[in-house]
Write an enzyme that holds these catalytic residues in place. Structure first.
Site, short mmCIF file in Angstrom:
data_model
loop_
_atom_site.label_atom_id
_atom_site.label_comp_id
_atom_site.label_asym_id
_atom_site.label_seq_id
_atom_site.Cartn_x
_atom_site.Cartn_y
_atom_site.Cartn_z
NE ARG A 6 -9.34 8.29 0.92
CZ ARG A 6 -9.93 7.11 1.06
NH1 ARG A 6 -10.70 6.65 0.11
NH2 ARG A 6 -9.76 6.38 2.14
CE LYS A 65 4.59 -0.20 9.70
NZ LYS A 65 4.63 0.31 8.32
CG MET A 120 -2.30 -2.57 -1.79
SD MET A 120 -1.14 -2.99 -0.48
CE MET A 120 -2.10 -2.62 0.95
P1 NAD Z 1 -2.29 3.28 5.95
O1 NAD Z 1 -3.61 2.61 6.19
O2 NAD Z 1 -1.55 3.83 7.11
O3 NAD Z 1 -2.52 4.50 4.91
C1 NAD Z 1 -3.37 4.37 3.79
C2 NAD Z 1 -3.28 5.62 2.93
O4 NAD Z 1 -3.97 5.38 1.70
C3 NAD Z 1 -3.92 6.87 3.54
O5 NAD Z 1 -3.17 8.00 3.13
C4 NAD Z 1 -5.30 6.89 2.90
O6 NAD Z 1 -5.84 8.18 2.87
C5 NAD Z 1 -4.96 6.42 1.50
N1 NAD Z 1 -6.07 5.83 0.75
C6 NAD Z 1 -6.75 4.69 1.06
N2 NAD Z 1 -7.68 4.45 0.11
C7 NAD Z 1 -7.57 5.45 -0.81
C8 NAD Z 1 -8.26 5.77 -2.01
N3 NAD Z 1 -9.25 4.99 -2.47
N4 NAD Z 1 -7.87 6.87 -2.70
C9 NAD Z 1 -6.88 7.65 -2.24
N5 NAD Z 1 -6.20 7.42 -1.10
C10 NAD Z 1 -6.54 6.33 -0.39
O7 NAD Z 1 -1.44 2.23 5.15
P2 NAD Z 1 0.17 2.14 4.99
O8 NAD Z 1 0.67 1.09 5.90
O9 NAD Z 1 0.75 3.50 5.05
O10 NAD Z 1 0.27 1.54 3.50
C11 NAD Z 1 0.04 2.39 2.39
C12 NAD Z 1 0.75 1.83 1.16
O11 NAD Z 1 2.13 1.74 1.40
C13 NAD Z 1 0.29 0.44 0.77
O12 NAD Z 1 0.11 0.42 -0.63
C14 NAD Z 1 1.44 -0.46 1.14
O13 NAD Z 1 1.60 -1.52 0.22
C15 NAD Z 1 2.61 0.49 1.00
N6 NAD Z 1 3.76 0.10 1.87
C16 NAD Z 1 4.88 -0.30 1.26
C17 NAD Z 1 5.99 -0.65 2.03
C18 NAD Z 1 7.24 -1.09 1.35
O14 NAD Z 1 8.19 -1.48 2.04
N7 NAD Z 1 7.31 -1.04 0.03
C19 NAD Z 1 5.92 -0.59 3.43
C20 NAD Z 1 4.73 -0.18 4.03
C21 NAD Z 1 3.64 0.17 3.23
#
Ligand code: NAD
Length: 292
Positions: free
Chosen positions: A163, A78, A215
């Protein structure tokens, strides 16, 4: 594709739309888009390709050369894909990532539809957000897309918590930009600052969790300490959709908060990409029934 034979469905006229990510075989996007193409009689197929950063540049060159109409982009591509595109939408520029590419006669434009997907999901759930205060926990790709879109779409004030990991310095830059360029007042906090987290959630109307908590492999984990941080009038949206109900949503139920998962966001981010590629509205009610 139901009972339609592949030889009837795919002909010399059929155009390709794809998804480039790794891992990707679990994705619901092919079902979503192929069912929508079939329903509207559009001659496209949507296929997943296992592509990571090491083959990304060649893939983009190939898709452009093959005049592919467009594609989705997921992790880990991305952010890195933005360097290979010709144009980025304003939201993609601020977020520094894109999940959708449109190929207009060889000109590749990247945008990110996760934020508009989330905002539409709030609207479809009957949640008014213009002029309201929001807390967003998370500052990764999805959370940042929501943050930027919410600030552009008229949310009054947003408190962002993350964090102190690699996402924090990026969030500082995005927050500074939003405070400069929008009417929204945005403040970034360390997620370990529990006093601020409690205070900001107490005065918020909407709480969106955009972290990976809830998740796999963090199933059962919640980013905030406990349910005393929630209040009854708070609307809670978890961006996670597998599982359908996260521990955070269980807490929200116990406190009496309206809450919902990320299925709507997923559906509407796809619908917007579909519109960009085909010019047509995805039949979202039909697709919701097919998928969920
Ligand atoms: P990413 O890796 O870019 O971001 C991860 C985020 O989670 C960061 O802010 C990180 O600091 C935080 N994080 C990770 N472990 C943590 C913990 N133990 N405690 C607190 N914070 C923590 O990932 P992303 O692609 O942004 O995905 C993040 C979430 O968004 C996922 O749960 C994913 O399922 C969801 N998502 C949903 C959709 C949708 O269409 N519904 C689309 C994309 C992502």
């Amino acid at each position: 594709m139901g009972k339609i034979a592949i030889t009837e469905r795919v002909t010399g006229h059929t155009e390709l739309i794809g998804l480039i990510a790794y891992p990707i075989r679990h994705s619901m996007s092919p079902t979503m888009h192929n069912e929508a193409f079939k329903k509207l009689g559009l001659d496209y197929v949507y296929v997943c390709f296992e592509v990571d950063n090491s083959t990304l540049e060649d893939t983009v060159k190939g898709l452009r050369a093959m005049k592919v109409r467009g594609w989705n982009v997921s992790m880990p591509n991305k952010g890195p894909i933005t360097q290979y595109l010709d144009k980025l939408s304003p939201v993609s520029q601020i977020v520094g990532a894109c999940n959708t590419v449109v190929n207009d006669n060889g000109v590749l434009t990247g945008t990110i539809t996760d934020g508009t997907g989330a905002m539409r999901s709030l609207k479809e759930e009957g949640v008014e957000y213009v002029g309201k205060k929001m807390t967003i926990v998370g500052a990764g790709g999805a959370a940042t897309a929501i943050l930027v879109q919410a600030a552009l779409d008229g949310v009054r004030e947003i408190a962002v918590f993350n964090r102190r990991d690699e996402f924090f310095p990026k969030a500082e830059k995005v927050v500074a930009q939003l405070n400069e360029q929008t009417e929204c007042k945005v403040t970034l906090y360390d997620l370990a600052d529990h006093a601020s987290l409690k205070r900001e959630l107490d005065s918020s109307d909407i709480y969106i969790d955009g972290t990976s908590c809830g998740m796999k492999p963090l199933e059962g984990v919640v980013a905030i300490p406990d349910k005393s941080y929630l209040h009854k009038e708070l609307v809670v949206m978890d961006t996670v959709y597998a599982p359908r109900q996260t521990e955070l949503m269980r807490w929200a139920d116990e406190v009496g908060c309206k809450n919902f998962n990320g299925l709507g966001m997923m559906l509407y981010q796809g619908a917007e990409a579909f519109k960009l590629w085909t010019g047509k509205d995805m039949p979202v009610d039909f697709i919701r029934d097919v998928l969920f």
